[in-house]
Scaffold this active site. Structure first.
Site, PDB file in Angstrom:
ATOM      1  CG  ASP A 224     -22.296  33.326   6.940  1.00 22.38           C
ATOM      2  OD1 ASP A 224     -23.433  32.886   7.253  1.00 22.38           O
ATOM      3  OD2 ASP A 224     -22.109  34.522   6.666  1.00 22.38           O
TER       4      ASP A 224
HETATM    5  C1  BGC Z   1     -25.438  35.563   7.193  1.00 26.13           C
HETATM    6  C2  BGC Z   1     -25.234  35.279   8.666  1.00 26.13           C
HETATM    7  C3  BGC Z   1     -26.449  34.580   9.213  1.00 26.13           C
HETATM    8  C4  BGC Z   1     -26.673  33.310   8.423  1.00 26.13           C
HETATM    9  C5  BGC Z   1     -27.858  32.507   8.902  1.00 26.13           C
HETATM   10  C6  BGC Z   1     -25.881  34.351   6.412  1.00 26.13           C
HETATM   11  O1  BGC Z   1     -26.374  34.738   5.170  1.00 26.13           O
HETATM   12  O2  BGC Z   1     -24.249  36.080   6.630  1.00 26.13           O
HETATM   13  O3  BGC Z   1     -25.007  36.488   9.347  1.00 26.13           O
HETATM   14  O4  BGC Z   1     -26.303  34.329  10.589  1.00 26.13           O
HETATM   15  O5  BGC Z   1     -26.898  33.652   7.074  1.00 26.13           O
HETATM   16  O6  BGC Z   1     -29.044  33.136   8.577  1.00 26.13           O
END
Ligand code: BGC
Length: 689
Positions: A224
């Site tokens: 993530d």
């Molecule tokens: C989120 C993800 C997301 C990523 C990119 C993170 O804060 O948990 O779900 O895909 O950011 O934006």
């Protein structure tokens, strides 16, 4: 298909390292970007958020309803179509991997991201996870199933450890990920949290042993965003790609306070030089780097990126708009109705609520989309009504929250558009309700990634508004637009309650479809609605946890399994949803070991859609506590007035088995309950195992 081994032999180590660490997209649209290797004709790989549509920076796309609304359709075919449509839009924006679907189980009703997820039940979540992935991958776009695993709350999400036993992991939290992998997801995103003390990016047992070895996942595992904990831990655990790879913090992030739920965006580059050093000093093998690269290239080859294939997409097409409306209407759940709904065409309607002039697109955070068009409740009802539609805001706006407002170094948020600036007056709303045949009150919650709701009550003065309008007009319909369960203290005082979740761009049009009965409300609850204090996570040890440990000691008794086992009554049970017509069920019959059949008849005077549900009740097993029953599958069927049809239900194996150091199906007699919700059983049949 490209020869990955030959490419690996050609790549320098620096080039290999560049393929496992994200960097900024020169075009600025992608959420994550791998630069490719032009020397070897390896193009860039662009990753884009999801999961409610495409969030390419600065671009527009179809705003689909919340994932929870898709789940409320209980319809895999529709979810598959949504996956395919989102993937076509990703391609239209020149994106290759979609950061969707989100398949974490709804464990905590307060979770700020429940709207991005599928259900409290693993069989329903797995069926829809599988369908969304199949849809996305059918268009040669990489599906990225997220967030692996046990990311069930936003409070302390970057530090909390989910203290969860193996049985609950296997029976509840892992199955939707496994279903995605089996459906061909090319990528899995690790979660920010820890599981049993180990950060998910470093979790060798879950990422390496379970996901890769046991399930045979051949794609790449991506972190993530800013969610890498260590270089060596992640590389050896099985993590393949760091995202976004580059810092988004201010140049000097010393002293920046990162609010709870926001990862430290200055921490990046752990798969850059530190990975090279780790390979040099032998703590990570060169073969592991080759494996990471091969996994990335393998997915790029699979979707045709390495062949220079033409990859046209489709954006804001009529079929995508229709689909967004279809899912919004089909996911709408009629919770209560005294006969006031459907509305007659010429009814005079007072449409009341602080946001009736805006479509409710979604919750806050990385899933926010910017549509080309949207229909507000006022526009949708005005277009459909043959009577008059008056509107009144009644009370001040509900403050919206978004992760983007919480970032310490970004100016301004992306709150909802503001409406007319006159001061709303409760008296005006009451007067409008008194003067109309029917009052429709739209109420919403405010949820976002990175924050959990602190209460299940509707925010602001919305309960007061509903009570005041209900006192003025006994034909008051409440339309909820929420990211999960909310308290409904006024439900006995109103004529009907409708749950629309976050309906996306088609909001008002889909609302009119359901309120006027152009469509039978086909939605059913994928989550239990119950009084706030009665959920298993009402204990702070379980949520949000103490000293950064959330104890999942309710085990497998999450959602309806908890309510089945105790004294507390849900307000609206799992699977519940009224129809405008009436269905009668014949006797269920066993067709084969895992299939039952039942005849359903529409005995009302309107056409309707029934969602026929099956639950499996296990035999008593000495010394093992099992849920009273488990959802095993559903089939939706559209029937004209007077029509009947035999409906076949395939029963998912997960509902029969339990995990105890391996999967077991206890011998004995299982009862298959078939009906309209977990508690509204219409017919049963026994199956011996
Ligand atoms: C989120 C993800 C997301 C990523 C990119 C993170 O804060 O948990 O779900 O895909 O950011 O934006």
């Amino acid at each position: 298909m490209a020869d990955i081994d030959a490419l690996l032999a050609e790549l320098t180590r620096a080039e290999k390292l560049s393929l496992v660490r994200g960097t900024a997209d020169p075009e600025g649209t992608a959420t994550g970007y791998l630069p490719g290797v032009p020397r070897l004709d390896i193009p860039p790989l662009r990753l884009v958020d999801g999961p409610l549509g495409i969030r390419a920076e600065g671009e527009r796309a179809t705003a689909f309803p919340a994932t929870l609304a898709t789940a409320a359709t209980f319809d895999s075919a529709l979810a598959r179509e949504q996956g395919a449509a989102m993937a076509r839009e990703a391609r239209a924006h020149d994106q290759d991997a979609l950061l969707a679907p989100g398949v974490n189980l709804v464990r905590v009703p307060h979770c700020g991201r429940n709207f991005e997820y599928l259900s409290e039940d693993p069989v329903l979540a797995s069926a829809l996870s599988r369908a969304l992935v199949e849809g996305i991958e059918s268009q040669d776009v990489i599906a990225t199933v997220k967030h692996f695993v046990a990311n069930n709350q936003e409070t302390h999400r970057t530090t909390v450890s989910a203290d969860v036993d193996e049985r609950a992991l296997r029976e509840l939290y892992l199955p939707p990920f496994r279903a995605a992998v089996e459906a061909g997801a090319g990528s899995v995103m690790t979660a920010y949290n820890r599981v049993n003390g180990t950060h998910m990016s470093d979790h060798g047992r879950l990422v390496g042993d379970v996901l890769k070895d046991e399930w045979g996942f051949a794609g790449y595992v991506v972190s993530d965003w800013y969610g890498l904990e260590t270089t060596v831990g992640a590389a050896t655990a099985g993590l393949d790609v760091e995202m976004p790879g580059v810092s988004a913090g201010p140049d000097d992030s010393e002293g920046v306070e990162w609010p709870d739920g926001i990862p430290d965006a200055s921490r990046a580059g752990l798969f850059g030089d530190p990975l090279a050093d780790a390979i040099d000093d032998g703590s990570v093998s060169a073969d592991r780097l080759d494996d990471m690269v091969a996994r990335v290239l393998g997915q790029m080859a699979r979707i045709g990126l390495l062949d220079g294939r033409d990859r046209p997409g489709e954006l804001d097409s009529e079929r995508h708009r229709d689909l967004a409306r279809d899912i919004a209407a089909r996911g709408t759940v009629l919770l209560d109705n005294d006969g006031t709904l459907p509305l007659s065409d010429d009814a005079d309607v007072a449409l009341v609520g602080p946001h009736v002039h805006e479509a409710k697109l979604g919750g806050g955070g990385s899933s926010e989309t910017t549509p080309f068009r949207s229909v507000s409740p006022v526009d949708g009802l005005t277009a459909r009504s043959e009577g008059t539609v008056t509107s009144a805001r009644g009370i001040p706006e509900i403050e919206s929250v978004s992760l983007f407002d919480l970032l310490p170094f970004v100016d301004g948020g992306r709150g909802d558009e503001s409406g007319p600036d006159e001061d709303p007056s409760l008296d005006d709303a009451v007067a409008a309700a008194e003067a109309a045949d029917v009052a429709v009150v739209c109420a919403r919650d405010a949820t976002t990634e990175a924050r959990d709701r602190d209460s299940l009550a509707l925010p602001g003065r919305q309960d007061e508004l509903i009570e005041a309008v209900a006192a003025a007009n006994d034909r008051t319909v409440v339309v909820l637009r929420t990211g999960g369960p909310v308290e409904t203290p006024w439900r006995d005082d109103v004529a009907a309650v409708v749950e629309q979740w976050y309906p996306g761009q088609a909001d008002g049009a889909a609302l009119a479809d359901v309120l006027y009965g152009d469509r039978d409300p086909g939605g059913r609850l994928p989550v239990t609605f119950a009084p706030e204090g009665t959920y298993p996570t009402a204990d702070e040890r379980r949520f949000p946890g103490i000293d950064d440990i959330a104890r999942y000691d309710e085990g497998v008794f999450v959602g309806y399994r908890h309510f089945d086992a105790g004294e507390d009554e849900p307000t609206y049970p799992f699977g519940h949803g009224e129809s405008y017509t009436t269905f009668e069920y014949g006797d269920a019959a066993v067709v084969s070991d895992a299939t039952v059949e039942v005849t359903v008849e529409n005995v009302g005077d309107r056409p309707g859609r029934e969602v026929v549900q099956a639950y499996v009740r296990p035999p008593a097993t000495d010394g093992v506590e099992r849920p009273e029953r488990e959802f095993a599958g559903a089939q939706s069927v559209v029937l004209d007035s007077g029509e009947s049809r035999a409906v076949t239900l395939d029963l998912d194996g997960l509902a029969w088995s339990r995990y105890d150091d391996g999967w077991t199906v206890d011998g004995g007699r299982y009862t298959v309950e078939v009906g309209r919700s977990v508690v509204d059983v219409r017919t049963t049949v026994g199956i011996d195992c």
